[in-house]
Design a protein around this motif. Structure first.
Motif, PDB file in Angstrom:
ATOM      1  N   CYS A  11      78.145 -47.385 -88.117  1.00  0.00           N
ATOM      2  CA  CYS A  11      77.035 -48.287 -87.600  1.00  0.00           C
ATOM      3  C   CYS A  11      77.787 -49.270 -86.571  1.00  0.00           C
ATOM      4  N   CYS A  14      77.472 -52.911 -88.769  1.00  0.00           N
ATOM      5  CA  CYS A  14      78.157 -53.221 -90.179  1.00  0.00           C
ATOM      6  C   CYS A  14      79.432 -52.248 -90.312  1.00  0.00           C
ATOM      7  N   CYS A  54      71.201 -47.010 -90.128  1.00  0.00           N
ATOM      8  CA  CYS A  54      72.295 -47.370 -90.948  1.00  0.00           C
ATOM      9  C   CYS A  54      71.753 -47.567 -92.514  1.00  0.00           C
ATOM     10  N   CYS A  57      72.800 -51.566 -93.474  1.00  0.00           N
ATOM     11  CA  CYS A  57      72.246 -52.777 -92.938  1.00  0.00           C
ATOM     12  C   CYS A  57      71.018 -52.384 -92.339  1.00  0.00           C
TER      13      CYS A  57
HETATM   14 ZN   LIG Z   1      75.169 -51.016 -90.512  1.00  0.00          ZN
END
Ligand SMILES: [Zn+2]
Length: 414
Positions: A11, A14, A54, A57
Motif C-alpha cells: 500500500c 501505510c 488496502c 488502511c
Molecule cells: Zn494501506
C-alpha cells in the motif's frame, strides 16, 4: 524509477502488503497520449489498470505505476482553459486566505501548480507565491506570467532546498495532484519540511465514494494512483506527524474531497464534527470494505455487456457509430468496453484535440461539427457527465434522425 512501469506489492499509504484486487479495468496506454497524425502507426504500449483496496488502511489504489517521466512528458492539460476552474480557484484562494488568517506577504506554495492559475489569485491578495510543477511548458508559462515556478517533481529533498531559499510556507496547497503521487510518505515529508509551525496544508482530490456512487469509472486512469476517502487519510496523516483538521465534500470533477491538515500539536482546533460525520458515512456505506468495490465492479460489468451488445448489433445492421469526448478518461472507457471494434471516429469540442489520434487504438478525433455533415446513426456520449449540454448543442443532429446513447451510470437512449 528507470523502467516504464512497475507494480507495487505494498500500500502506498501505510506500507501494508495486504492489497486486495477488487476490479480489473483493461490495460491501456497512457490515457492522455493522443497522437499527432504524423505519428500514426507508432506503437503505444499498454499498462495494466487493476484496482486494489488496502485491507489495513482501506485506501483504494492502482498498484500499477507508470513512470511519471513517461506519463507527464507530453502533458497537455491546461488549468486556465478548463472552463469554470479559474473561478473555482479564485473562490478557493479567497476562502483559504480568510480561513487560515495567514498574513499577506507570507508564502503560499502550490504543488502541481500547472500554469499558476491558483497562485495568481493568491498573488493578487498580497501573498508571496511559489509553484512546483513537472510539466515544462506549464512551468514556463507560469514564470512568464509572474508566478515563480520550479520545473520539478515535488520531493522531500526539493522541499528542503526551497525552505532554505524561500523560508517556511504559511499555506501549502495541492489540488488534484495528491492522487497522482506514488511516494505519498515522501510527499508528506516534503510538505512537513515546508510548513511554518502554524501553517496549513490543504488539498483537493477525487472522492472514491462519489466515484462509486456516480459510476465515474472514467476517473480510473494511470495518472490517478489513489482514490481517497477520509478514513485512510486521517490515519495516514497521524502516522506522518500531522493532523487532519477539517474535511469538506465538493462537487468539482464528479465529486471531490477537500482536506486541511496541520503539523501535529499545531494551533488549530480540529473540526471533529465534519471529520467524524464523513468517516461514519464511509463506514456505513461499506467504503472501507472490498465487497463494496466488488459489487461496483460487477455493476460495471453489466454496463459493459449491455453497451457492447447494443453497439455490436447496430454495427451488424450496417449502422455507423461515433463517440463524443476525447479526454484521458475516455481512453479508459474505450479499452474497458472494447469500442475500437465499433467506433469509426471520435468528436470533441476542444480544438487542441482535433486532428489527433486516440492513444493505442488511433481513432481520429474530429470537431463535433462533423456530426451534422457525416450524420452517423449513433453517437455514444463518452463524455456522459456532460450529456445534457452536448445534446442541446446538437439538437439538429437528432432532429435529422441521429441517435444518442448515454453509457453511464446505466446504458440508455435518451
Ligand atoms: Zn494501506
Amino acid at each position: 524509477m528507470t523502467e516504464a512501469y512497475r507494480r507495487r506489492t505494498t500500500c502506498r499509504m501505510c506500507g501494508s502488503p495486504r492489497l486486495d484486487i477488487v476490479m480489473r479495468c483493461e490495460p491501456t496506454p497512457c490515457g492522455d497520449h493522443y497522437l499527432p497524425a504524423a505519428r500514426a502507426g507508432e506503437v503505444q504500449p499498454c499498462y495494466p489498470m487493476d484496482v486494489a483496496i488496502c485491507l489495513d488502511c482501506a485506501l483504494v489504489q492502482l498498484p500499477d505505476v507508470v513512470n511519471p517521466e513517461l506519463l507527464y512528458r507530453e502533458y497537455i492539460y491546461n488549468t486556465s482553459i478548463s472552463l469554470g476552474l479559474s473561478e473555482h480557484f479564485d473562490r478557493y484562494a479567497a476562502r483559504l486566505a480568510d480561513w487560515t488568517g495567514a498574513a499577506p506577504g507570507s508564502l503560499v506554495l502550490d504543488i502541481g501548480s500547472n500554469d499558476g492559475t491558483l497562485l495568481r489569485s493568491f498573488k493578487a491578495r498580497g501573498f508571496a507565491v511559489l509553484g512546483v510543477d513537472p510539466a515544462r511548458d506549464q512551468a514556463r508559462r507560469a514564470n512568464a506570467a509572474g508566478v515563480p515556478t520550479e520545473n520539478a517533481f515535488f520531493t522531500e529533498a526539493l522541499a528542503r532546498e526551497l525552505r532554505t531559499a524561500r523560508g517556511a510556507a504559511a499555506i501549502v496547497t495541492a489540488n488534484n495532484v495528491f492522487a497522482n503521487v506514488d511516494d505519498l510518505p515522501d510527499l508528506v515529508a516534503g510538505i512537513r519540511a515546508m510548513l511554518a509551525p502554524d501553517g496549513v496544508f490543504t488539498f483537493e482530490t477525487g472522492y472514491v465514494v462519489d466515484l462509486v456512487r456516480h459510476s465515474v469509472i472514467d476517473n480510473f486512469y494511470h495518472e490517478h494512483l489513489s482514490y481517497f476517502s477520509v478514513l485512510p487519510l486521517e490515519r495516514f496523516f497521524q502516522a506522518a506527524g500531522m493532523e487532519l483538521i477539517d474535511v469538506e465534500h465538493v462537487e468539482t470533477k464528479g465529486g471531490s474531497l477537500r482536506g486541511m491538515v496541520q503539523l501535529a500539536g499545531g494551533p488549530r482546533r480540529a473540526n471533529r464534527e465534519a471529520i467524524d460525520r464523513m468517516a461514519a458515512a464511509e463506514r456505513d456505506g461499506g467504503f472501507d470494505r472490498p465487497d463494496t468495490y466488488r459489487a461496483f465492479a460487477a455493476r460495471m460489468d453489466e454496463v459493459r455487456r449491455d453497451l457492447r451488445q447494443r453497439l455490436l448489433e447496430a454495427k451488424a445492421r450496417g449502422e455507423t457509430i461515433a463517440g463524443y469526448g476525447a479526454s484521458v478518461g475516455v481512453t479508459t472507457l474505450l479499452y474497458y468496453w472494447g469500442l475500437d471494434e465499433v467506433l469509426s471516429y471520435l468528436v470533441d469540442d476542444n480544438p487542441a484535440r482535433h486532428g489527433l489520434l486516440t492513444p493505442g487504438h488511433q481513432l481520429p478525433v474530429l470537431p463535433s461539427t462533423v456530426l451534422a455533415e457525416r450524420r452517423p446513426d449513433w453517437v455514444v456520449l463518452l463524455a456522459w457527465r456532460y450529456a445534457d449540454p452536448i445534446m442541446r448543442r446538437h439538437e439538429a443532429y437528432r432532429q435529422a434522425g441521429g441517435r444518442f446513447l448515454i453509457p453511464l451510470p446505466a446504458v440508455r437512449e435518451p
